[in-house]
Structures are given as C-alpha cells and as structure tokens.
Write a protein that holds these residues in place. Structure first.
Motif, PDB file in Angstrom:
ATOM      1  N   LYS A  94       0.840  -1.187   0.000  1.00  0.00           N
ATOM      2  CA  LYS A  94       0.000   0.000   0.000  1.00  0.00           C
ATOM      3  C   LYS A  94       0.884   1.248   0.000  1.00  0.00           C
ATOM      4  CE  LYS A  94      -3.899  -2.086   2.431  1.00  0.00           C
ATOM      5  NZ  LYS A  94      -4.783  -2.000   3.623  1.00  0.00           N
ATOM      6  N   ASN A  95       0.291   2.372  -0.368  1.00  0.00           N
ATOM      7  CA  ASN A  95       0.994   3.662  -0.329  1.00  0.00           C
ATOM      8  C   ASN A  95       2.296   3.641  -1.129  1.00  0.00           C
ATOM      9  OD1 ASN A  95      -1.030   4.622   1.449  1.00  0.00           O
ATOM     10  ND2 ASN A  95       0.067   3.740   3.186  1.00  0.00           N
ATOM     11  N   LYS A  96       2.159   3.507  -2.431  1.00  0.00           N
ATOM     12  CA  LYS A  96       3.316   3.432  -3.326  1.00  0.00           C
ATOM     13  C   LYS A  96       3.528   4.770  -4.033  1.00  0.00           C
ATOM     14  CE  LYS A  96       1.480   0.061  -5.696  1.00  0.00           C
ATOM     15  NZ  LYS A  96       0.237  -0.204  -4.945  1.00  0.00           N
ATOM     16  N   THR A  97       4.734   5.319  -3.864  1.00  0.00           N
ATOM     17  CA  THR A  97       5.114   6.550  -4.559  1.00  0.00           C
ATOM     18  C   THR A  97       6.185   6.222  -5.589  1.00  0.00           C
ATOM     19  OG1 THR A  97       4.609   7.994  -2.684  1.00  0.00           O
ATOM     20  CG2 THR A  97       6.165   8.834  -4.306  1.00  0.00           C
TER      21      THR A  97
ATOM     22  N   ASN B 293       0.982   7.747  -5.876  1.00  0.00           N
ATOM     23  CA  ASN B 293       1.539   9.032  -6.270  1.00  0.00           C
ATOM     24  C   ASN B 293       2.679   8.836  -7.266  1.00  0.00           C
ATOM     25  OD1 ASN B 293       1.734  11.811  -6.294  1.00  0.00           O
ATOM     26  ND2 ASN B 293       2.970  11.953  -4.440  1.00  0.00           N
ATOM     27  N   ILE B 294       2.848   9.807  -8.141  1.00  0.00           N
ATOM     28  CA  ILE B 294       3.971   9.838  -9.093  1.00  0.00           C
ATOM     29  C   ILE B 294       4.576  11.230  -9.024  1.00  0.00           C
ATOM     30  CG2 ILE B 294       4.698   9.696 -11.509  1.00  0.00           C
ATOM     31  CD1 ILE B 294       2.365   7.886 -12.072  1.00  0.00           C
ATOM     32  N   ILE B 295       5.906  11.301  -9.026  1.00  0.00           N
ATOM     33  CA  ILE B 295       6.601  12.591  -9.032  1.00  0.00           C
ATOM     34  C   ILE B 295       7.712  12.531 -10.078  1.00  0.00           C
ATOM     35  CG2 ILE B 295       7.933  14.263  -7.688  1.00  0.00           C
ATOM     36  CD1 ILE B 295       6.705  12.951  -5.151  1.00  0.00           C
TER      37      ILE B 295
ATOM     38  N   LEU C 157      -1.716  16.148 -16.684  1.00  0.00           N
ATOM     39  CA  LEU C 157      -2.060  14.846 -16.105  1.00  0.00           C
ATOM     40  C   LEU C 157      -2.226  14.960 -14.594  1.00  0.00           C
ATOM     41  CD1 LEU C 157       0.271  12.432 -18.122  1.00  0.00           C
ATOM     42  CD2 LEU C 157      -2.221  12.279 -17.984  1.00  0.00           C
ATOM     43  N   GLY C 158      -1.815  16.103 -14.060  1.00  0.00           N
ATOM     44  CA  GLY C 158      -1.927  16.311 -12.617  1.00  0.00           C
ATOM     45  C   GLY C 158      -0.752  15.742 -11.848  1.00  0.00           C
ATOM     46  N   ILE C 159       0.333  15.416 -12.565  1.00  0.00           N
ATOM     47  CA  ILE C 159       1.517  14.830 -11.930  1.00  0.00           C
ATOM     48  C   ILE C 159       2.486  15.950 -11.551  1.00  0.00           C
ATOM     49  CG2 ILE C 159       3.463  13.251 -12.205  1.00  0.00           C
ATOM     50  CD1 ILE C 159       1.813  11.736 -14.281  1.00  0.00           C
ATOM     51  N   PRO C 160       2.932  16.005 -10.292  1.00  0.00           N
ATOM     52  CA  PRO C 160       3.869  17.067  -9.887  1.00  0.00           C
ATOM     53  C   PRO C 160       5.242  16.922 -10.530  1.00  0.00           C
ATOM     54  CG  PRO C 160       3.481  15.532  -8.072  1.00  0.00           C
ATOM     55  CD  PRO C 160       2.519  15.156  -9.155  1.00  0.00           C
ATOM     56  N   ILE C 161       5.851  18.069 -10.826  1.00  0.00           N
ATOM     57  CA  ILE C 161       7.193  18.129 -11.402  1.00  0.00           C
ATOM     58  C   ILE C 161       8.092  18.903 -10.436  1.00  0.00           C
ATOM     59  CG2 ILE C 161       8.618  19.002 -13.299  1.00  0.00           C
ATOM     60  CD1 ILE C 161       6.164  18.789 -15.101  1.00  0.00           C
TER      61      ILE C 161
ATOM     62  N   LYS D  45       1.307  16.004  -4.667  1.00  0.00           N
ATOM     63  CA  LYS D  45       0.295  14.961  -4.790  1.00  0.00           C
ATOM     64  C   LYS D  45      -0.340  14.993  -6.174  1.00  0.00           C
ATOM     65  CE  LYS D  45       0.415  13.248  -0.596  1.00  0.00           C
ATOM     66  NZ  LYS D  45       0.784  11.840  -0.371  1.00  0.00           N
ATOM     67  N   LEU D  46      -0.818  13.844  -6.612  1.00  0.00           N
ATOM     68  CA  LEU D  46      -1.534  13.768  -7.880  1.00  0.00           C
ATOM     69  C   LEU D  46      -2.812  14.598  -7.815  1.00  0.00           C
ATOM     70  CD1 LEU D  46      -1.256   9.950  -8.663  1.00  0.00           C
ATOM     71  CD2 LEU D  46      -0.210  11.795  -9.957  1.00  0.00           C
ATOM     72  N   LYS D  47      -3.079  15.301  -8.906  1.00  0.00           N
ATOM     73  CA  LYS D  47      -4.324  16.066  -9.024  1.00  0.00           C
ATOM     74  C   LYS D  47      -5.155  15.482 -10.166  1.00  0.00           C
ATOM     75  CE  LYS D  47      -2.053  20.289  -7.420  1.00  0.00           C
ATOM     76  NZ  LYS D  47      -1.653  21.679  -7.777  1.00  0.00           N
TER      77      LYS D  47
END
Length: 290
Positions: A2-5, A53-55, A98-102, A261-263
């Motif tokens: 669970k909780n994978k970044t 989440n993806i960063i 895509l709502g992915i933070p950079i 965080k993903l949006k």
C-alpha cells in the motif's frame, strides 16, 4: 504494497527515449518521440502498479554544487540535442495536465532531490520506487525504497548485495574506488570491481581503508603493493570523489517539496494535445481513460 510513490528521473528518460524511439513528428513538424515514450511509461506504471503518487524530477539548467567544485564533472557528456530541447515544453504541458507534480530545483542535482524526496516519503510510511539508470541512487535503497529497472525488475537491498557484493550505503565508497565514466569520476588505478568489493567488505568504508592501508599487503589480491601506492598517491582525489558520489540529503528544500500529490487531469486540454500530436494511444489515469 500500500501507499506506493513512484519517483521518476525525468532527465534520464528524456535521453533514453530520444535514442530508443525512432524520430516521430506531429503535423507541425515538431519532434514527439520523447513525449510518446513518456505516455507509454505512465501507462505501464498505472496498469501494472496502480501507484498512489507519481513525481517527476528533472535536472535544473543551473550548475549544481558538484559542477561548481569539480569542473570535469559530467564534462564528457554532449550538449543536449535540439530535438530534446524542442520537446521539453510540450512534455511539461503533458505531465502538468495529467496532474503529476514536477520538481526541478536550481543548483541541486536531480539525484539529491530524488534522495530527499525518498526520505520524506519513507517518513510518511510510503514505499518508494525510483525509475532511473543512475548507480548513485543505489545508495538510498532500503527496506522501503527500491529501484525499478526497466519497469519490471525491482532492485532492493538483496539485489544490490548480489550484484555488487556490498550494501547500498557503500555504493559511494565503491564508485570512488572504481570510478564512474558517466560522471567523469576517475577512480584509483589498478582497483577494479573485485578489488573494491574485497576492500569494502574487509574495511567497511573508504575512511577505514585509508586508516588500515598498510594491512592491504596481507590480503589475497593482485598488485597489492601497487594498489597501496596508488591509494596513497590518489588519496586527495579519491576522498574528493567520495564527496561527489555521495548524495547530499541535507539541502534545506523540504518546503519546496510539500503538497506533491496527484491532481485530477485536465481531460479537455489533454485530448486537444493528443490530437495535435497525432497520438492515438490512450492513457489510463486514475481510472479515467482518454
């Protein structure tokens, strides 16, 4: 888990897809092969791992501290091709919508940023998967931080131990001894992989190797007298190399890494973007297909 970044070394993948995917162009004649590669990458991550989440982390244009203290650092790398530069702006548009933070922080190398981000995510009790090809990153692998190699092979502590015969924390010591051509770090003459592994296994780190340098003559290794001589002659350079290969996790940038965080994606803008660039493949994102 669970909780994978998922933390992605964006700079590495720009180059990877530039060379790996044949040149594609949209109706305006602009290159799109890197963008196409990123779309496929995001699809694979979502379909296979369902991340929380993806960063994306990119290197800044400004010189980082390693380049400031060592002018030859990564000097053997060529100037960024125009076809990569032309895709940076649309690639950023894609990722942001895509709502992915950079994350791209001036003066701080992407590797250090990835290390600090991983530490923050671990404190939140999140598992971290890092997509990169940089050996330096191996040093931060722990029970909750992994390297995801080619999307399918997970590299953890045991895999590092099996491959390098040392623990992840000793990767900087190892690279300072054997060198790293990709970063233009010279290493110590006559010390190859096996010798470095023997020395680190015996003495734990570079500091202890120098502390017990005269004992090396009793070890079962080739050219030990020459190795002792080279270690002495290259002591200053080798210790300096350790400073280059060790990630700096003490930069005070935590405030810049908040709320990553993903949006929700902007589907309207993304659909227009896909049509403009002749992309017919779909993205499955947060259970939304477009």
């Amino acid at each position: 888990m669970k909780n994978k970044t998922f933390i992605i070394d964006g700079t590495y993948y720009m180059y990877k897809y530039y060379f790996a995917i044949p040149m594609l162009r949209n109706n305006f004649g602009k290159p799109t092969n890197i963008i196409y590669g990123f779309i496929n990458m995001i699809n694979i991550i979502y379909k296979k791992y369902n991340p929380n989440n993806i960063i994306f982390v990119f290197d800044s244009k400004k010189k980082n501290f390693r380049k400031k203290i060592f002018k030859k650092y990564k000097k053997n790398r060529s100037i960024m091709p125009k076809e990569i530069i032309d895709q940076i702006k649309p690639l950023n548009f894609l990722i942001k919508n895509l709502g992915i933070p950079i994350v791209s922080i001036p003066l701080i190398e992407a590797d250090d940023t990835i290390g600090i981000l991983s530490k923050i995510e671990n404190k939140k009790k999140n598992y971290v998967f890092i997509l990169t090809n940089d050996k330096d990153i191996y040093q931060i692998i722990n029970s909750k931080t992994f390297i995801l190699e080619n999307f399918y092979k997970i590299i953890g502590k045991n895999e590092v131990k099996e491959k390098y015969k040392i623990f992840p924390k000793n990767i900087p010591d190892y690279l300072s001894l054997v060198g790293d051509k990709s970063d233009n770090i010279p290493g110590v003459p006559c010390i190859g992989k096996k010798t470095a592994q023997i020395l680190i296994k015996k003495y734990k780190n570079l500091k202890n190797i120098y502390k017990n340098i005269e004992e090396i003559k009793y070890l079962n290794i080739k050219n030990k007298i020459k190795i002792i001589k080279n270690l002495k002659e290259k002591k200053k350079e080798t210790i300096f190399s350790l400073k280059l290969t060790r990630l700096n996790l003490n930069f005070k940038i935590k405030n810049k890494l908040k709320n990553l965080k993903l949006k929700n994606p902007n589907i309207k803008k993304l659909n227009i973007f896909f049509k403009e660039n002749n992309f017919k493949n779909k993205i499955i994102f947060k259970n939304i297909t477009f």
